[in-house]
Design an enzyme around this catalytic site. Structure first.
Site, short mmCIF file in Angstrom:
data_model
loop_
_atom_site.label_atom_id
_atom_site.label_comp_id
_atom_site.label_asym_id
_atom_site.label_seq_id
_atom_site.Cartn_x
_atom_site.Cartn_y
_atom_site.Cartn_z
N SER A 127 -1.65 -4.35 -7.32
CA SER A 127 -1.24 -5.46 -6.46
C SER A 127 -1.55 -5.15 -5.00
O SER A 127 -1.52 -3.99 -4.57
CB SER A 127 0.28 -5.62 -6.61
OG SER A 127 0.78 -6.46 -5.61
N TYR A 151 9.05 -1.72 -6.48
CA TYR A 151 8.00 -2.31 -7.34
C TYR A 151 6.62 -1.87 -6.86
O TYR A 151 5.80 -1.38 -7.64
CB TYR A 151 8.10 -3.85 -7.32
CG TYR A 151 6.85 -4.53 -7.79
CD1 TYR A 151 6.46 -4.45 -9.13
CD2 TYR A 151 6.02 -5.23 -6.91
CE1 TYR A 151 5.29 -5.05 -9.57
CE2 TYR A 151 4.86 -5.84 -7.35
CZ TYR A 151 4.49 -5.76 -8.67
OH TYR A 151 3.32 -6.34 -9.09
N LYS A 155 3.41 0.69 -8.55
CA LYS A 155 1.96 0.42 -8.65
C LYS A 155 1.17 1.56 -7.99
O LYS A 155 0.15 2.02 -8.49
CB LYS A 155 1.62 -0.92 -7.99
CG LYS A 155 2.20 -2.12 -8.69
CD LYS A 155 1.55 -2.33 -10.05
CE LYS A 155 2.15 -3.50 -10.81
NZ LYS A 155 1.71 -3.58 -12.20
#
Ligand code: NAD
Ligand code: UFG
Length: 343
Positions: A127, A151, A155
């Protein structure tokens, strides 16, 4: 024996569109999904739309090593597209361990199973959030990384884990795709984004206001240093993203080691520009109210997508009007998402 593409998280929003594009490109597709944030119905519709069946669907958590071993033993898997994961930023702040367990733990178990079965090609869903608050836009792949929430850190950690795996065994070929803001739906209106509960993201929120499920859009911040004061993002049509995955699968065998690629359009639109485009596409007025900034949001974020064009021969084709028209068609045809068909 035909090599299969294993898609984890294939019943979800982006995964289902990628499965559709892969089936249309002639691939044999096996899906693993625990359905924790998706409906089996999405893939039934993908099969109807393409007229092609999946080679297999397995309701499975990617942390279930024995379950994964059975899947790798049953099919001849040539490459894995790893979409499975949790993705809500706010939830990750409230419950970080769940995010590290599911996302980082899931990737680790999957990579171990792949190594054990001699499968060394992966396309990973990363992302733009790994860039954190960008120093400048457009953002190229070499830009400094520094995600600002758990979050995003999952990643980033997975990207680092993949780099270490490739360094340890250069036979691995991994393509990391950093998505900007995926929106829209398949033009049929049959598959699309079906968030559980109140949407966190802009486009599904607007769509639910348009269809009368929510009363008013809250615009988070009207005092950013942008032309109209609202945040600017690189919205990318989910079908462009899906086609980028097909190209990544086709090119992976020719790309050595680890390749990091931005998937975006290269141009940003403000929140109010999206509202106006959605109103034009739907003919529905979207009531909105400008409120406080949302914690953790950045003013501007858009991609330099040139590397994906050079290495994959891919560039986004669809503009904001189409993104809004397709999101609206999906929402209008499925006001409750997959709803009653979701069993
Ligand atoms: P989604 O929630 O619709 O899809 C994720 C899928 O993974 C769901 O079907 C869910 O049931 C499944 N899943 C979750 N944990 C699992 C596990 N442990 N085992 C098996 N299945 C599991 O989300 P999406 O928007 O389609 O996102 C797909 C991927 O792309 C995610 O990794 C996400 O972090 C990443 N991504 C999404 C966006 C976005 O804005 N949608 C942006 C950048 C990156
Ligand atoms: N916004 C509103 N009101 C809303 C929702 C969003 O004004 O109800 C604004 C946000 O403040 C932001 C813009 O709309 O300016 C886009 O917000 P989204 O939540 O749709 O998307 P983000 O850019 O915040 O985050 C998305 C994904 C993340 C991903 C990130 C970077 O949700 O998972 O893009 O790729 F990490």
């Amino acid at each position: 024996m035909t090599e299969h593409v294993l898609v984890t998280g294939g019943a979800g929003y982006i995964g289902s569109h990628a499965c559709l594009a892969l089936l249309e490109a002639g691939a044999e597709v096996v899906v693993v999904d625990d359905l924790s944030n998706a409906s089996r119905e999405s893939l039934r519709r993908v099969e109807q739309l393409t007229g092609r069946p999946l080679a297999g669907f397995h309701r499975l958590d990617v942390r279930d090593r024995a379950g994964l071993d059975a899947v790798f033993s049953r099919y001849s898997i040539g490459i894995v597209l790893h979409f499975a994961g949790l993705k809500a930023v706010g939830e990750s702040v409230a419950d970080p361990l769940r995010y590290y367990q599911n996302n980082v733990g899931g990737a680790m178990t999957l990579l171990e199973a792949m190594r054990c079965h001699g499968v060394r090609r992966m396309v990973f869903s990363s992302s733009a959030t790994v860039y954190g608050d960008p120093q400048s836009v457009p953002i190229a792949e070499e830009a400094p990384l520094g995600p600002t929430n758990p979050y995003g850190r999952t990643k980033w950690m997975i990207e680092q884990m993949l780099a270490d795996v490739v360094t340890a065994d250069p036979r691995w070929q991994v393509v990391v795709l950093r998505y900007f803001n995926p929106v829209g739906a398949h033009p049929s209106g049959r598959i699309g984004e079906d968030p559980r509960g109140t949407p966190n993201n802009l486009m599904p929120y607007i769509a639910q206001v348009a269809v009368g499920r929510l009363p008013v859009l809250q615009v988070f911040g009207g005092d950013y240093p942008t032309a109209d004061g609202t945040g600017v993002r690189d919205f990318i049509h989910v079908m462009d993203l899906a086609e980028g995955h097909v190209r990544a699968v086709q090119c992976c065998a020719h790309l050595p080691g680890l390749t990091r690629l931005n998937l975006g359009t290269g141009r940003g639109y403000s929140v109010l520009e999206v509202v106006a485009a959605f109103e034009a596409a739907s003919g529905v007025r979207i009531p909105y109210r400008i409120v406080e900034r949302r914690a953790g949001d950045v003013a501007c974020c858009w991609a330099d997508p040139r590397r994906a064009e050079v290495l994959l021969g891919w560039r986004a084709q669809r503009g904001l009007a189409q993104m809004c028209a397709d999101a609206w068609r999906w929402q209008k045809m499925n006001p409750e998402g997959y709803g009653a068909s979701a069993a």
